[in-house]
Design an enzyme around this catalytic site. Structure first.
Site, PDB file in Angstrom:
ATOM      1  N   ASP A  72       0.810  -1.210   0.000  1.00 13.45           N
ATOM      2  CA  ASP A  72       0.000   0.000   0.000  1.00 13.45           C
ATOM      3  C   ASP A  72       0.851   1.270   0.000  1.00 13.45           C
ATOM      4  OD1 ASP A  72      -2.312  -1.436  -0.099  1.00 13.45           O
ATOM      5  OD2 ASP A  72      -2.834  -1.191   2.014  1.00 13.45           O
ATOM      6  N   ASP A 209      -0.215  13.795  20.894  1.00 19.07           N
ATOM      7  CA  ASP A 209       0.962  13.339  20.160  1.00 19.07           C
ATOM      8  C   ASP A 209       0.826  13.637  18.678  1.00 19.07           C
ATOM      9  OD1 ASP A 209       1.964  12.385  22.524  1.00 19.07           O
ATOM     10  OD2 ASP A 209       1.944  10.271  21.962  1.00 19.07           O
ATOM     11  N   ALA A 244      -3.427  10.029  21.305  1.00 19.47           N
ATOM     12  CA  ALA A 244      -2.963  10.241  22.685  1.00 19.47           C
ATOM     13  C   ALA A 244      -3.222  11.680  23.129  1.00 19.47           C
ATOM     14  CB  ALA A 244      -1.476   9.877  22.820  1.00 19.47           C
TER      15      ALA A 244
END
Length: 337
Positions: A72, A209, A244
Site C-alpha cells: 500500500d 501526540d 494520545a
C-alpha cells in the site's frame, strides 16, 4: 500525454516486487508499449534528491497508466503521481496487507490487457490537498534522523500555479494525499498543541501526540489504528482523529469534505511535523497553520471487478463475528423435546 506508455513504481527492496515488475515489462514489450521507471533514486541516496509528483510525471513522459508493484505504501506514492495527470493507477500486490492494491502477480497480463482494451472498472476516491500560511520547509538534519529503513526524503511541496483557484486564504501547495495528512509532535517532551478550525470557526484545541486528518480511503489506515471510525469510500467526508490526546474530548470527528479543516500550531507548542501519506513534507512552528481540503481531481483506481469494499474490509482485517452471535446463528441439533 502518451497513451501507449506505462509509468512503473516498484518497491525494489522486495525481490517479489522486482520479479513482478519484470512481468509488466515483458507484457509491455510484447505489446509495443513503453515503460518509464518512476521514483527511482541512486543507491548512494545521501547525495541524491527525490522529485515531487509533478516532476516525476513529467520525467516519466506523462504515461496513460501508473502501475505500482509493492504494498500500500508503494501504491500511495504512485497514486499521487498519477493524480497530477488525472490518469488511473493499477496496484500489483506483493505486500503484507494490500488493502488498496487488488491485482496479484499472476493476474498482471489480464489486468493490462483489460486496461488497454477499456474493460476495467474505475474506483474514484477523494484526495486531499493543502494550503498554508507559508511554504513548507524541512529543516536541515531531518534526513539524518529518518534515514534508516527508507530512501531519501521527498522535497517540500512546491506552490501550486497561481492561476489555479483555491478556496482558502494562504498559499496553495502542489501536493495531494490519498490517505491522510498527519500533524505530529517532533520532540518527545513537547506535545503538539493545535487549534482546529472547522469551516473557518474554532472547534477546539488539542494537546496530543498527533492529529490525523484522513480521507474515507485513509480511514482504514492510521486513523483506524488510533481508534477512528471506518468510512465508506463513497462518502465525501473527512475524519479527524487525535492520537494520545491529553484532554477529555479524545474522540474522532467526521465532517463534510467541503467543511475544510484548518490546523494552527499554538504559541507555546513544540514544533509539528506535517506528513502526507506517511511522508514527511514539512515542519510547522508556533503561529503557522495549514488547511486540508478536497483536491480538484479524485484518484482513479483500476479494478478488474466491481469493488466490494465491505468484503475486502472483512478479509483484510480478518473480521469475525462475536462467538455468542455465531452460536446464536447456528441451528440447534439433537434437541430433546
Amino acid at each position: 500525454m502518451t497513451r501507449e506508455r506505462i509509468g512503473l513504481v516498484v518497491h525494489t527492496g522486495r525481490q517479489a516486487a522486482v520479479e513482478a515488475a519484470g512481468l509488466v515489462r515483458r507484457w509491455a514489450n510484447a505489446n509495443d508499449i513503453t515503460v518509464s521507471d518512476i521514483d527511482v533514486w541512486e543507491r548512494d541516496w545521501e547525495n541524491c534528491h527525490r522529485r515531487n509528483a509533478v516532476d516525476e510525471a513529467e520525467a516519466a513522459g506523462h504515461p496513460a497508466l501508473v502501475v505500482t508493484v509493492g504494498g500500500d505504501g508503494t501504491f500511495l506514492r504512485g497514486a499521487r503521481i498519477a493524480a497530477e495527470d488525472g490518469v488511473p493507477v493499477l496496484g500489483i500486490n506483493v505486500g503484507r496487507v494490500g488493502f488498496l492494491t487488488e491485482v496479484d502477480p499472476s493476474e498482471i497480463g489480464a489486468a493490462l490487457d483489460a486496461f488497454f482494451s477499456g474493460n476495467v472498472h474505475m474506483d474514484e476516491r477523494l484526495m486531499l490537498t493543502l494550503c498554508a500560511s507559508r511554504p513548507l520547509e524541512i529543516p536541515k538534519g531531518m534526513q539524518d534522523l529518518l534515514r534508516y529503513g527508507r530512501g531519501p526524503l521527498l522535497p517540500p511541496p512546491p506552490l501550486r500555479q497561481p492561476e489555479e483557484p483555491i478556496n482558502r486564504a494562504g498559499v496553495a501547495l502542489d501536493v495531494t494525499a490519498l490517505n491522510d495528512i498527519v500533524f505530529e509532535k517532533l520532540a518527545r517532551d513537547r506535545q503538539a498543541s493545535l487549534g482546529v478550525y472547522l469551516d473557518e470557526s474554532l472547534f477546539t484545541s488539542y494537546s496530543a501526540d498527533a492529529l490525523v486528518v484522513a480521507s474515507p480511503t485513509g480511514s482504514t489506515a492510521y486513523s483506524f489504528a488510533a481508534g477512528g471510525p471506518i468510512l465508506s469510500p463513497r462518502l465525501r467526508a473527512l475524519v479527524l482523529t487525535p492520537v494520545a490526546a491529553h484532554m477529555v474530548f479524545n474522540r474522532s470527528m467526521v465532517v463534510a469534505a467541503d467543511e475544510a479543516v484548518s490546523v494552527r500550531v499554538l504559541d507555546h507548542s513544540g514544533s509539528v511535523a506535517v506528513s502526507v501519506d506517511g511522508q514527511l513534507r514539512g515542519v510547522l512552528n508556533p503561529g503557522d497553520w495549514v488547511t486540508v481540503q478536497p483536491a480538484a481531481q479524485p484518484a482513479k483506481l483500476v479494478r478488474l471487478h466491481s469493488s466490494h469494499f465491505y468484503s475486502r474490509l472483512r478479509e483484510k482485517f480478518s473480521l469475525a463475528g462475536a462467538p455468542a452471535a455465531i452460536a446464536d446463528s447456528e441451528p440447534v441439533r439433537g434437541r430433546v423435546e
